[in-house]
Design an enzyme around this catalytic site. Structure first.
Site, PDB file in Angstrom:
ATOM      1  N   SER A 100       4.657  23.142  -5.952  1.00  0.00           N
ATOM      2  CA  SER A 100       3.684  22.080  -6.212  1.00  0.00           C
ATOM      3  C   SER A 100       2.416  22.643  -6.848  1.00  0.00           C
ATOM      4  CB  SER A 100       3.409  21.337  -4.906  1.00  0.00           C
ATOM      5  OG  SER A 100       2.806  20.116  -5.182  1.00  0.00           O
ATOM      6  N   ASP A 244       0.011  17.913 -11.769  1.00  0.00           N
ATOM      7  CA  ASP A 244       0.269  19.217 -11.165  1.00  0.00           C
ATOM      8  C   ASP A 244       1.636  19.692 -11.669  1.00  0.00           C
ATOM      9  OD1 ASP A 244       2.057  17.728  -9.674  1.00  0.00           O
ATOM     10  OD2 ASP A 244       1.524  18.659  -7.773  1.00  0.00           O
ATOM     11  N   ASP A 246       4.617  19.970 -10.609  1.00  0.00           N
ATOM     12  CA  ASP A 246       5.875  19.250 -10.384  1.00  0.00           C
ATOM     13  C   ASP A 246       5.711  17.739 -10.524  1.00  0.00           C
ATOM     14  OD1 ASP A 246       4.515  18.972  -7.949  1.00  0.00           O
ATOM     15  OD2 ASP A 246       6.392  18.799  -6.833  1.00  0.00           O
ATOM     16  N   ASP A 248       4.053  15.332  -9.183  1.00  0.00           N
ATOM     17  CA  ASP A 248       3.916  14.314  -8.137  1.00  0.00           C
ATOM     18  C   ASP A 248       2.455  13.883  -7.964  1.00  0.00           C
ATOM     19  OD1 ASP A 248       3.177  16.687  -6.915  1.00  0.00           O
ATOM     20  OD2 ASP A 248       4.307  16.343  -5.068  1.00  0.00           O
TER      21      ASP A 248
END
Lengths: 452, 453
Positions: A100, A244, A246, A248
């Site tokens: 993340s 970010d 990834d 999300d």
């Protein structure tokens, strides 16, 4: 003595530093434990753009195949897109290789069940036991399946889900000028397609090359998004989005180049969602009271959970919430699309709100209930948390207390919250009040008691 | 006892799922990644077994994690992996193949630079690293990169075509039992490119099922290949194991030829061009080798049984001193291929001999003195093997003695070898004699061995 968290094997999965800590062997064993737990059948795998992604993909493939699972490899793909694909494909489960917002030397395995949801606490502890017992399903030659790549179908599936909940034609007709900082992450290519092709915005994008390393601190926050703010000012964009690695979380910049407080982004999304979707709101204990005011306007309740996406998601599922999120960490969870933190849903909801109201981002924020927030980090020794909490509680006898995650003290119009970080040997302190002065004095009072 | 996992100097081998697990694969590959010098790529290939998919992923993860670039050749024979290591100037390589074992087995085989099996000292080092489990993993910004290539088989065929005149073999009618292994892919391509016209059977490659046990023993040849020879009017028939490092054959009359014959046949065809050179063979291989060597002024060097002893012996000589090395199992290494066990190269060399002599295979075979070999296995129950061997040695005081691997005693027309197997808990008893069966000697040996067990 505080230590660096080079490796963490726990209920949220495995996270660690590449090069001897999060090793290929550990990743493979964890994946085989996962395959043993979810059972033989298809398992979806995707990753963000970290350099260790391909290596860990092979390790996880190995563990899943050894457990007799078939692997559907999505390649570089945002976490929410992987989750939506798992549910659509009716797979046994899914794994996202992403740390993340953590620095590039980290990586982690995020685990999803057959509905594409984060493992709940029961699933997590069951899996962890399996991992430690090392009693894995061991497929023989005839039971071993293969890795099937599918690099193309997931994004369209995700877009289609999102567009069901906004007026896409209205957004397209506005021809918004949008700035994007993709942090060279998993969403890079997909975000460009979503914003410029699907939503027909005039896009100005930076850091959308997934082959390159992160050009900034990966967590999208006001202090890390200076390039995005400059881009907004230079191009006269209506709004700026910062992702970010990834895909999300989402941070937002207004048309003046001011990066919004993530709590305000969540508040705008909640405002938007509650206008059309029945249900309550779920946020963590550290999220702003702005959310309570907005929910009250719509006659809805706010449920508070300990910090952590899995906690929010668990509660959202239980109360069939309309929307949820975690204020400060950025990102919203809108179950009508999927019960996961999703920057694409957030982008679409905000653009839809702008298109519908005709207002600028700064004007929309100005319409929100005003609170002032301050946050700080205090290094501490694990053993002292209880004493610190007791002292703090004793010094504010007039407050209402909540001890579900650290200690939260509440008064009318203000609160303070301390909790131990899950990821670092730190105590996080957050306060909120109606005015900057009130917030500062509450923060100072708490700080003195924690550090004195 | 079902020994489903073996970790030794030869590498890692076991029944997938029952003994050999993903963890073994990852750790052993990480040990190899730690053992190899960084800088040059590592070559990877696998036989068609389904478990190869899983093992490939584990090997890749560990090698990339140790910072090595990897070149993956896909499904190929083990000799193709070895050829590619040399051609690509790689640091080494791994072949994922349990070769002649049944389909449920798999294994990792390790090669150093130039594609040679690790010698005993190197393999010992690798084993130590494996057992210590202190692997040298690379940091996040120095991980290896994977390259997948499909050109390895063609490059290998180019190499074969430089040594052998492939179009010259076209008039021969050759049946090949691929045993559903990697040889099918190579020979199919050889037919396409060079018009060899090999008739392939058991050539379906799905990694799930094999038509028969994939080993090259004479009994498999008798059962599977030999009966097809006359109906198909074939000049010669060959049978490979899964990764085509071994070969067995049948003649045009439909007779299985002992796997022992591969080495003498090749020695006979290679020695004339390299007079006086060495043939490296193990203590259990046929004495026909001495006959053939004598014909061409060559010499036979006998080494202990097993691949490792042959590899170690090879490394103590200069390549130009050696004509051939191999085992009685049909695994033969030729200097033209930098001493790689290569069943397909062996087949091509034998076909060339047929062309050169202009004689049917059966006639060529009939030209050799006939050696009769008797073999038996006795379950190993006694720990007192040294005493047994001592007794046998006293019983036969007049022969030429070799104690480097059990006990071998040789006379001008016969020899016997008694040794403990490295892979199974059995004692192997072998006796061979020119012109007639050494029945009396064999029975005496068995009687003595059984009395001790």
């Amino acid at each position: 003595m505080a230590r660096e968290h080079l490796l963490k094997v726990g209920v949220s999965g495995v996270r660690g530093v590449i090069g001897g800590f999060l090793t290929p062997g550990l990743a493979a064993s964890f994946a085989q434990a996962f395959g043993t737990y979810v059972g033989q059948g298809p398992v979806v795998l995707g990753r963000d753009t970290r350099t260790s992604g391909p290596m860990l993909t092979h390790a996880v493939n190995c563990g899943l195949l050894a457990a007799g699972c078939e692997v559907i490899d999505l390649g570089v793909m945002p976490t929410p897109t992987i989750q939506i694909y798992v549910a659509h494909r009716k797979a046994r489960g899914g794994i996202a290789l992403t740390a993340s917002h953590n620095p590039p030397e980290y990586n982690a395995l995020k685990l999803f069940n057959h509905e594409g949801l984060f493992f709940n606490q029961y699933e997590r502890s069951e899996l962890l036991d399996l991992f430690h017992q090392s009693q894995f399903t061991q497929a023989g030659n005839e039971e071993i399946r293969t890795v099937k790549p599918d690099f193309t179908t997931a994004p369209a599936l995700h877009f289609e889900r999102v567009l069901r909940h906004v007026d896409a034609d209205r957004i397209r007709s506005r021809r918004f000028r949008v700035a994007l900082d993709g942090v060279n992450g998993a969403g890079s290519a997909m975000s460009v397609e979503f914003l410029s092709t699907v939503l027909a915005t005039r896009l100005e994008a930076i850091a959308v090359d997934p082959t390159q390393v992160f050009p900034r601190i990966a967590e999208p926050r006001p202090d890390t998004l200076t390039d995005l703010a400059a881009l907004v000012r230079r191009t006269g964009a209506d709004i700026g989005f910062g992702q970010d690695p990834d895909g999300d979380r989402l941070a937002v910049c207004d048309e003046n180049g001011t990066v919004l407080d993530n709590d305000d982004v969540l508040a705008l999304a909640v405002e938007r969602a509650l206008a059309y979707t029945p249900g309550d709101v779920v946020v963590n204990l550290t999220t702003s009271a702005t959310i309570d005011d907005i929910a009250a306007r719509h006659g809805r309740r706010v449920h508070r959970t300990p910090v952590g996406e899995a906690n929010v998601v668990d509660r959202m599922q239980a109360v069939r919430a309309a929307i949820g999120g975690e204020g400060s960490s950025g990102g919203i969870i809108f179950p009508a699309v999927h019960l996961c933190r999703d920057s694409y849903t957030a982008m679409a909801l905000l653009l839809d709100l702008m298109a519908e109201t005709g207002q600028t981002v700064s004007a929309l924020v100005a319409g929100l209930p005003r609170y002032s927030r301050l946050a700080g980090k205090v290094p501490f020794e694990h053993g002292r948390l209880g004493t610190l909490m007791q002292n703090l509680e004793a010094s504010f006898p007039d407050a209402q207390t909540n001890r579900t995650d650290g200690l939260k003290l509440l008064w009318e119009g203000r609160w303070l919250h301390i909790r131990s970080s899950n990821t670092e040997p730190l105590l996080r302190l957050a306060v909120e009040a109606r005015t900057p002065g009130e917030a500062q004095s509450l923060f100072d009072a708490a700080w003195r008691r924690l550090t004195g | 006892m079902n020994k489903a996992l073996r970790i030794s100097h030869v590498g890692l081998r076991g029944i997938v799922g029952q003994g050999l697990t993903a963890t073994h694969v990852l750790e052993f590959a990480a040990a190899f990644g730690t053992f190899l010098e960084p800088g040059r790529p590592v070559v990877l290939g696998r036989d068609p077994r389904l478990s190869g998919h899983m093992i490939r992923e584990g090997v890749l993860a560990s090698l990339l994690g140790c910072g090595h670039d990897v070149i993956d050749l896909g499904v190929v024979s083990t000799p193709v992996v070895q050829h590619a290591i040399q051609r690509l100037d790689a640091a080494g390589g791994i072949a994922i193949s349990a070769s002649h074992n049944t389909i449920d087995w798999n294994a990792l085989r390790f090669f150093g630079p130039s594609g040679i099996y690790l010698n005993t000292a190197e393999a010992g080092e690798l084993l130590d690293i494996y057992h210590l489990r202190r692997f040298r993993f690379a940091p996040w910004d120095q991980l290896g990169k994977l390259t997948v290539t499909t050109e390895a088989i063609d490059a290998y065929l180019d190499g074969l075509a430089r040594v052998f005149d492939l179009p010259r073999l076209r008039p021969l009618r050759v049946v090949v039992d691929c045993c559903n292994g990697a040889s099918a892919l190579i020979l199919r391509r050889m037919n396409e490119r060079f018009g060899c016209g090999f008739i392939l059977i058991n050539e379906r490659v799905d990694g799930r099922t094999v038509a028969h046990t994939p080993n090259t023993s004479a009994s498999i040849v008798e059962l599977q290949l030999a009966p097809l020879m006359q109906p198909l009017r074939a000049d010669a028939g060959f049978l490979f194991d899964m990764d085509a490092d071994r070969v067995a054959l049948a003649d045009e009359l439909g007779r299985g030829v002992s796997e022992e014959m591969v080495l003498p046949l090749l020695a006979d065809s290679l020695l004339p061009a390299s007079p006086g050179k060495l043939i490296i063979a193990n203590l259990s291989s046929t004495a026909l080798l001495e006959d053939v060597a004598a014909r061409h002024g060559g010499r036979v060097l006998r080494v202990p049984v097993g691949r490792q002893a042959a590899i170690d012996a090879l490394s103590t000589y200069r390549p130009e001193q050696i004509a051939l090395a191999g085992e009685g199992t049909g695994a033969v290494m030729m200097p033209q291929f930098r001493f790689v066990y290569d069943g397909i190269a062996s087949m091509l060399a034998i076909l060339h001999t047929i062309c050169d002599r202009g004689q049917p295979l059966s006639r060529i075979l009939a030209g050799y003195p006939r050696h009769h070999i008797l073999k038996a296995e006795v379950p190993l129950t006694s720990p007192r093997i040294p005493a047994l061997l001592e007794e046998l040695q006293e019983l036969f005081p007049d022969g030429e003695l070799d104690r480097s691997d059990g006990l071998r005693i040789a006379w001008p027309d016969r020899w016997f070898h008694v040794r403990v197997s490295q892979t199974e808990p059995i004692i192997r008893v072998i006796a061979e004699q020119r012109d007639s069966e050494p029945r009396e000697l064999f029975e005496t040996l068995l009687d003595r061995v059984r009395r001790w067990n």
